[in-house]
Scaffold this motif. Structure first.
Motif, PDB file in Angstrom:
ATOM      1  N   ASN A  54      13.627 -22.364  82.290  1.00  0.00           N
ATOM      2  CA  ASN A  54      14.869 -22.677  83.000  1.00  0.00           C
ATOM      3  C   ASN A  54      15.602 -21.429  83.475  1.00  0.00           C
ATOM      4  OD1 ASN A  54      14.739 -25.579  82.602  1.00  0.00           O
ATOM      5  ND2 ASN A  54      15.214 -25.155  80.456  1.00  0.00           N
ATOM      6  N   TYR A  55      15.480 -20.358  82.709  1.00  0.00           N
ATOM      7  CA  TYR A  55      16.159 -19.100  83.024  1.00  0.00           C
ATOM      8  C   TYR A  55      15.197 -17.939  82.789  1.00  0.00           C
ATOM      9  CZ  TYR A  55      20.439 -21.871  82.832  1.00  0.00           C
ATOM     10  OH  TYR A  55      21.403 -22.818  83.056  1.00  0.00           O
ATOM     11  N   ILE A  56      15.431 -16.849  83.511  1.00  0.00           N
ATOM     12  CA  ILE A  56      14.726 -15.592  83.314  1.00  0.00           C
ATOM     13  C   ILE A  56      15.733 -14.596  82.758  1.00  0.00           C
ATOM     14  CG2 ILE A  56      13.431 -13.727  84.415  1.00  0.00           C
ATOM     15  CD1 ILE A  56      11.988 -16.434  84.421  1.00  0.00           C
ATOM     16  N   TYR A  57      15.344 -13.850  81.719  1.00  0.00           N
ATOM     17  CA  TYR A  57      16.231 -12.895  81.058  1.00  0.00           C
ATOM     18  C   TYR A  57      15.576 -11.516  81.073  1.00  0.00           C
ATOM     19  CZ  TYR A  57      17.442 -17.439  79.015  1.00  0.00           C
ATOM     20  OH  TYR A  57      17.748 -18.771  78.827  1.00  0.00           O
ATOM     21  N   TRP A  58      16.390 -10.470  81.134  1.00  0.00           N
ATOM     22  CA  TRP A  58      15.840  -9.123  80.977  1.00  0.00           C
ATOM     23  C   TRP A  58      16.862  -8.222  80.295  1.00  0.00           C
ATOM     24  CZ3 TRP A  58      17.331 -11.271  85.552  1.00  0.00           C
ATOM     25  CH2 TRP A  58      18.238 -10.573  86.361  1.00  0.00           C
ATOM     26  N   SER A  59      16.316  -7.253  79.573  1.00  0.00           N
ATOM     27  CA  SER A  59      17.150  -6.289  78.848  1.00  0.00           C
ATOM     28  C   SER A  59      17.493  -5.149  79.787  1.00  0.00           C
ATOM     29  CB  SER A  59      16.406  -5.774  77.615  1.00  0.00           C
ATOM     30  OG  SER A  59      15.121  -5.286  77.957  1.00  0.00           O
ATOM     31  N   TYR A  60      18.776  -4.944  79.983  1.00  0.00           N
ATOM     32  CA  TYR A  60      19.225  -3.936  80.937  1.00  0.00           C
ATOM     33  C   TYR A  60      20.125  -2.922  80.246  1.00  0.00           C
ATOM     34  CZ  TYR A  60      21.859  -1.770  84.755  1.00  0.00           C
ATOM     35  OH  TYR A  60      22.441  -0.861  85.595  1.00  0.00           O
ATOM     36  N   ILE A  61      19.719  -1.658  80.290  1.00  0.00           N
ATOM     37  CA  ILE A  61      20.557  -0.568  79.799  1.00  0.00           C
ATOM     38  C   ILE A  61      20.934   0.280  81.006  1.00  0.00           C
ATOM     39  CG2 ILE A  61      20.716   1.444  78.291  1.00  0.00           C
ATOM     40  CD1 ILE A  61      18.763   0.099  76.426  1.00  0.00           C
ATOM     41  N   ALA A  62      22.216   0.295  81.311  1.00  0.00           N
ATOM     42  CA  ALA A  62      22.696   0.945  82.532  1.00  0.00           C
ATOM     43  C   ALA A  62      22.429   2.441  82.502  1.00  0.00           C
ATOM     44  CB  ALA A  62      24.186   0.682  82.707  1.00  0.00           C
ATOM     45  N   GLU A  63      22.108   2.970  83.665  1.00  0.00           N
ATOM     46  CA  GLU A  63      21.915   4.408  83.787  1.00  0.00           C
ATOM     47  C   GLU A  63      23.239   5.121  83.507  1.00  0.00           C
ATOM     48  OE1 GLU A  63      19.150   6.642  86.756  1.00  0.00           O
ATOM     49  OE2 GLU A  63      21.070   6.298  87.731  1.00  0.00           O
ATOM     50  N   GLU A  64      23.169   6.209  82.763  1.00  0.00           N
ATOM     51  CA  GLU A  64      24.379   6.950  82.405  1.00  0.00           C
ATOM     52  C   GLU A  64      25.109   7.416  83.660  1.00  0.00           C
ATOM     53  OE1 GLU A  64      25.687  10.796  79.647  1.00  0.00           O
ATOM     54  OE2 GLU A  64      23.603  10.126  79.714  1.00  0.00           O
ATOM     55  N   GLY A  65      26.417   7.181  83.693  1.00  0.00           N
ATOM     56  CA  GLY A  65      27.230   7.606  84.819  1.00  0.00           C
ATOM     57  C   GLY A  65      27.304   6.601  85.957  1.00  0.00           C
ATOM     58  N   SER A  66      26.580   5.467  85.837  1.00  0.00           N
ATOM     59  CA  SER A  66      26.579   4.472  86.909  1.00  0.00           C
ATOM     60  C   SER A  66      27.844   3.617  86.900  1.00  0.00           C
ATOM     61  CB  SER A  66      25.356   3.563  86.796  1.00  0.00           C
ATOM     62  OG  SER A  66      25.437   2.751  85.636  1.00  0.00           O
ATOM     63  N   GLY A  67      28.534   3.572  85.757  1.00  0.00           N
ATOM     64  CA  GLY A  67      29.720   2.739  85.638  1.00  0.00           C
ATOM     65  C   GLY A  67      29.403   1.268  85.429  1.00  0.00           C
ATOM     66  N   LEU A  68      28.117   0.929  85.286  1.00  0.00           N
ATOM     67  CA  LEU A  68      27.713  -0.459  85.094  1.00  0.00           C
ATOM     68  C   LEU A  68      27.606  -0.793  83.605  1.00  0.00           C
ATOM     69  CD1 LEU A  68      24.948  -0.587  87.840  1.00  0.00           C
ATOM     70  CD2 LEU A  68      27.297  -1.435  87.999  1.00  0.00           C
ATOM     71  N   LYS A  69      27.611  -2.073  83.285  1.00  0.00           N
ATOM     72  CA  LYS A  69      27.535  -2.524  81.900  1.00  0.00           C
ATOM     73  C   LYS A  69      26.089  -2.798  81.500  1.00  0.00           C
ATOM     74  CE  LYS A  69      32.077  -4.774  81.717  1.00  0.00           C
ATOM     75  NZ  LYS A  69      32.782  -6.058  81.452  1.00  0.00           N
ATOM     76  N   SER A  70      25.733  -2.350  80.296  1.00  0.00           N
ATOM     77  CA  SER A  70      24.453  -2.739  79.723  1.00  0.00           C
ATOM     78  C   SER A  70      24.570  -4.166  79.189  1.00  0.00           C
ATOM     79  CB  SER A  70      24.074  -1.793  78.590  1.00  0.00           C
ATOM     80  OG  SER A  70      23.922  -0.468  79.060  1.00  0.00           O
ATOM     81  N   GLY A  71      23.439  -4.790  78.937  1.00  0.00           N
ATOM     82  CA  GLY A  71      23.465  -6.126  78.368  1.00  0.00           C
ATOM     83  C   GLY A  71      22.194  -6.890  78.636  1.00  0.00           C
ATOM     84  N   ILE A  72      22.233  -8.194  78.389  1.00  0.00           N
ATOM     85  CA  ILE A  72      21.138  -9.090  78.728  1.00  0.00           C
ATOM     86  C   ILE A  72      21.525  -9.788  80.023  1.00  0.00           C
ATOM     87  CG2 ILE A  72      19.763 -11.081  78.037  1.00  0.00           C
ATOM     88  CD1 ILE A  72      20.484 -10.400  75.131  1.00  0.00           C
ATOM     89  N   LYS A  73      20.732  -9.562  81.065  1.00  0.00           N
ATOM     90  CA  LYS A  73      20.990 -10.200  82.346  1.00  0.00           C
ATOM     91  C   LYS A  73      20.108 -11.440  82.480  1.00  0.00           C
ATOM     92  CE  LYS A  73      22.639  -6.297  85.114  1.00  0.00           C
ATOM     93  NZ  LYS A  73      22.477  -5.599  86.417  1.00  0.00           N
ATOM     94  N   MET A  74      20.492 -12.318  83.412  1.00  0.00           N
ATOM     95  CA  MET A  74      19.749 -13.560  83.559  1.00  0.00           C
ATOM     96  C   MET A  74      19.911 -14.115  84.969  1.00  0.00           C
ATOM     97  SD  MET A  74      22.324 -16.092  81.440  1.00  0.00           S
ATOM     98  CE  MET A  74      21.675 -17.621  82.119  1.00  0.00           C
ATOM     99  N   ILE A  75      18.932 -14.929  85.378  1.00  0.00           N
ATOM    100  CA  ILE A  75      19.019 -15.715  86.607  1.00  0.00           C
ATOM    101  C   ILE A  75      18.428 -17.091  86.320  1.00  0.00           C
ATOM    102  CG2 ILE A  75      18.852 -13.761  88.213  1.00  0.00           C
ATOM    103  CD1 ILE A  75      15.863 -14.576  88.592  1.00  0.00           C
ATOM    104  N   PRO A  76      18.805 -18.105  87.111  1.00  0.00           N
ATOM    105  CA  PRO A  76      18.091 -19.382  87.019  1.00  0.00           C
ATOM    106  C   PRO A  76      16.642 -19.188  87.464  1.00  0.00           C
ATOM    107  CG  PRO A  76      20.158 -19.609  88.240  1.00  0.00           C
ATOM    108  CD  PRO A  76      19.904 -18.140  88.090  1.00  0.00           C
ATOM    109  N   ALA A  77      15.725 -19.881  86.818  1.00  0.00           N
ATOM    110  CA  ALA A  77      14.309 -19.730  87.156  1.00  0.00           C
ATOM    111  C   ALA A  77      13.958 -20.404  88.471  1.00  0.00           C
ATOM    112  CB  ALA A  77      13.441 -20.292  86.035  1.00  0.00           C
TER     113      ALA A  77
END
Length: 218
Positions: A90-113
């Motif tokens: 139903n969903y696709i998940y991936w582990s995301y660790i933001a590149e240092e200095g990008s200002g983005l949040k790390s976490g578990i991202k997801m999309i509908p499958a």
């Protein structure tokens, strides 16, 4: 099914993670190629055994997310970037660790499958190196989390919760089941005893009906 790739196809290509969603007919991969950087999905029906150049130049590559990910080891042969991609049909998940200095949040991202692959976070501000899924409905969890939010009523730290006013606190599992219900007095703190380590939705309701709901990893 099992897919095998020989060295002639993938030995020199910088793909840090792959996942095959057979139920919905897609291959997901995270590519670090300059011209194709990011998380992509490719329809399985568009892939043939015609050599590496065909695979790389396949026009069916669909970009899902090109947010810069931390390489950890910043070399072509050892760059990690996205650690793992998985799904539950139903969903696709991936582990995301933001590149240092990008200002983005790390976490578990997801999309509908299926349907529009809109990217959202299942969990924010955590660095994840591995994923395993058990059937649950993130959409249901989001409904709990978004049910009337008002910041500042509660604060969750570790396995304790404090409140700025008298509140009733309900703790939900990611499946939506009620795990715990406690009363927290204004200025007080209550230990969330009996909860195992994991992800929860914690919702507080004040006497005037205002609520705050937060995702928390305990």
């Amino acid at each position: 099914g099992i897919v095998a790739c020989d060295n002639s196809h993938f030995s020199d290509d910088p793909y840090s993670a792959m996942y095959i969603d057979e139920a919905n007919g897609y291959l997901y991969l995270f590519s670090t190629m300059t011209e194709k950087y990011g998380l992509y999905r490719i329809a399985l029906s568009s892939i043939s055994d015609s050599g590496d150049s065909y695979f790389v130049n396949n026009t069916a590559w669909e970009l899902i997310d090109d947010s810069p990910a931390s390489p950890e080891n910043n070399t072509t042969s050892e760059g990690v970037h996205v650690r793992q991609i998985t799904g539950d049909g139903n969903y696709i998940y991936w582990s995301y660790i933001a590149e240092e200095g990008s200002g983005l949040k790390s976490g578990i991202k997801m999309i509908p499958a299926t349907g529009t692959p809109t990217v959202s976070y299942l969990s924010e501000d955590i660095e994840v190196y591995g994923l395993a899924v058990k059937d649950f409905d993130p959409a249901g969890m989001e409904q709990i989390a978004l049910d009337g939010t008002s910041p500042g009523i509660i604060n969750v730290a570790g396995k304790s919760i404090s409140a700025s006013g008298d509140v009733t606190v309900t703790v939900y599992s990611i499946s939506g089941a009620v795990e715990l219900s406690v009363e927290v007095a204004a200025g007080g703190s209550v230990a969330l005893d009996g909860l195992g380590n994991g992800m929860y939705i914690i919702r507080a309701t004040a006497a005037d009906g205002t609520t705050q709901a937060v995702k928390a990893v305990i």
